[in-house]
Design an enzyme around this catalytic site. Structure first.
Site, PDB file in Angstrom:
ATOM      1  N   VAL A  29       1.730  -1.986   5.527  1.00 19.11           N
ATOM      2  CA  VAL A  29       2.671  -1.941   4.408  1.00 19.11           C
ATOM      3  C   VAL A  29       2.268  -2.910   3.302  1.00 19.11           C
ATOM      4  O   VAL A  29       2.949  -2.999   2.283  1.00 19.11           O
ATOM      5  CB  VAL A  29       4.110  -2.251   4.868  1.00 19.11           C
ATOM      6  CG1 VAL A  29       4.604  -1.214   5.845  1.00 19.11           C
ATOM      7  CG2 VAL A  29       4.216  -3.663   5.460  1.00 19.11           C
ATOM      8  N   GLU A  30       1.176  -3.649   3.498  1.00 15.11           N
ATOM      9  CA  GLU A  30       0.739  -4.606   2.469  1.00 15.11           C
ATOM     10  C   GLU A  30      -0.630  -4.210   1.909  1.00 15.11           C
ATOM     11  O   GLU A  30      -0.713  -3.320   1.074  1.00 15.11           O
ATOM     12  CB  GLU A  30       0.764  -6.029   3.051  1.00 15.11           C
ATOM     13  CG  GLU A  30       2.180  -6.474   3.434  1.00 15.11           C
ATOM     14  CD  GLU A  30       2.255  -7.886   3.922  1.00 15.11           C
ATOM     15  OE1 GLU A  30       1.953  -8.801   3.134  1.00 15.11           O
ATOM     16  OE2 GLU A  30       2.621  -8.098   5.100  1.00 15.11           O
ATOM     17  N   MET A  31      -1.712  -4.790   2.400  1.00 13.70           N
ATOM     18  CA  MET A  31      -3.021  -4.503   1.821  1.00 13.70           C
ATOM     19  C   MET A  31      -3.784  -3.417   2.581  1.00 13.70           C
ATOM     20  O   MET A  31      -4.759  -2.869   2.071  1.00 13.70           O
ATOM     21  CB  MET A  31      -3.834  -5.801   1.731  1.00 13.70           C
ATOM     22  CG  MET A  31      -3.130  -6.850   0.865  1.00 13.70           C
ATOM     23  SD  MET A  31      -3.854  -8.508   0.965  1.00 13.70           S
ATOM     24  CE  MET A  31      -4.977  -8.452  -0.420  1.00 13.70           C
ATOM     25  N   HIS A  42       0.831  -1.208   0.000  1.00 16.11           N
ATOM     26  CA  HIS A  42       0.000   0.000   0.000  1.00 16.11           C
ATOM     27  C   HIS A  42       0.862   1.254   0.000  1.00 16.11           C
ATOM     28  O   HIS A  42       1.841   1.370   0.733  1.00 16.11           O
ATOM     29  CB  HIS A  42      -0.909  -0.008   1.224  1.00 16.11           C
ATOM     30  CG  HIS A  42      -1.888   1.124   1.260  1.00 16.11           C
ATOM     31  ND1 HIS A  42      -3.021   1.142   0.481  1.00 16.11           N
ATOM     32  CD2 HIS A  42      -1.886   2.284   1.964  1.00 16.11           C
ATOM     33  CE1 HIS A  42      -3.688   2.254   0.712  1.00 16.11           C
ATOM     34  NE2 HIS A  42      -3.026   2.973   1.598  1.00 16.11           N
TER      35      HIS A  42
END
Length: 359
Positions: free
Chosen positions: A138-140, A96
């Site tokens: 930091v991902e979805m 993200h």
């Protein structure tokens, strides 16, 4: 006329017999230390998460659907690409708002056979693992509530959840999303590698060099951490036992399992990675900064084995590792259901758009 000197027949037969016995012993030891990838992993998770066709189909849709992320641009397949060995082939995944994750993305292929998930083993199974990236900033970067609202707004998903979880009071849920994802991901296995054929008794499945590599792999210490059905993934081990790799390979700030257990003894301890399909999953190590498989073997030889492997052994072990590449899953990309007027809008950072000239 010169006399022709030849090996006596009895001696030749004796040498052949010795070689056969040695090969038989190598195979028998390998069969004690490793297992072939089975044709199905259904039994591996059946007690806690039954693998039904409805659940598999729902999990497949969810795995490829970027609407699981807040920006609606990142799917599970983004970082665990089924066409690229089950990972993304970059040092660390881009999530993200273009953030980079701290560690290299492990392959999803055969992950169902690991003792736990993630490099530090913080998830006991793939149901728990599936919840992590969805919520990680930091991902979805999504939330369970927003995820449920998104899925509930799409009629085809409501029907899919009700068919997959007929006994659930609340079929469309974050927990059931994770369970469906686990069941689908458990189908992403890679049986019938040359090494599997060898373990099943086909002594010609490996080349002479791969046989030599297997011999070195078992007899010089690699097998201590890399054994079982996944040739790894079965336990936790310290990295840099003999010699600590450089900071590019082993960043000082990443203390591994100690960040989970908060135990000093677990500092720089990591779950050993599965070596299945390892030739497809570069770059290597949790740092993702080593691109050559042979270099990775050399680093492990120095860090863990005190250079017990000779240069020839390193080459042979690298050849053996290539025998671990199995049949890749044949996946037809699914047609995802349409959003509705009630589907939450994507959370996309307000970046300036390119001008027409740039675009």
């Amino acid at each position: 006329m010169k006399a022709v000197h030849s090996i006596p027949v009895a001696v030749a037969l004796g040498l052949a017999s010795s070689a056969t016995l040695a090969n038989d012993a190598l195979l028998e030891r390998a069969q004690m230390l490793f297992e072939p990838i089975p044709d199905s992993a259904a039994g591996h998770i059946a007690e806690r998460n039954e693998m039904t066709p409805e659940k598999v189909e729902l999990g497949k849709l969810l795995f490829f659907d970027p609407r699981l992320s807040a920006s609606q641009t990142i799917s599970c397949n983004t970082c665990h690409n089924v066409g690229m060995g089950g990972d993304d082939n970059i040092p660390s995944s881009v999530g993200h708002n273009w953030q980079r994750g701290p560690r290299n993305s492990p392959t999803i292929f055969n992950a169902v056979f690991n003792v736990a998930q993630f490099w530090d083993g913080r998830a006991e199974d793939m149901t728990e693992q599936a919840k992590g990236p969805i919520q990680a900033g930091v991902e979805m970067n999504n939330t369970p509530a927003n995820l449920e609202a998104t899925l509930q707004s799409i009629d085809a998903y409501v029907d899919g959840f009700e068919n997959a979880f007929p006994e659930s009071e609340k079929a469309v849920s974050f927990d059931n999303t994770a369970k469906a994802l686990e069941v689908y991901q458990a189908t992403l296995i890679t049986p019938d590698a040359p090494f599997d054929q060898y373990l099943k008794g086909d002594k010609d499945a490996l080349t002479d060099q791969q046989i030599a590599g297997l011999d070195a792999f078992m007899n010089k210490g690699c097998v201590a951490c890399h054994n079982g059905v996944n040739v790894g993934g079965q336990g936790y081990y310290p990295f840099g036992v003999i010699n600590r790799p450089g900071a590019d390979v082993m960043p000082e700030g990443d203390t591994g399992r100690a960040q989970v257990t908060e135990t000093a003894a677990d500092k720089y301890v990591f779950r050993s990675p599965s070596l299945r399909n390892v030739e497809l999953t570069a770059p290597y190590f949790h740092s993702g900064n080593v691109w050559s498989l042979q270099e990775a073997v050399s680093i492990m030889n120095d860090a863990q084995l005190n250079s017990l492997l000779t240069e020839e052994d390193v080459v042979n072990v690298t050849a053996f590792l290539r025998s671990l590449t199995g049949d890749q899953p044949r996946v037809v990309y699914p047609e995802l259901p349409l959003s509705s007027d009630d589907t939450p809008m994507p959370d996309i950072p307000d970046y300036p758009r390119a001008t027409s000239a740039e675009g």
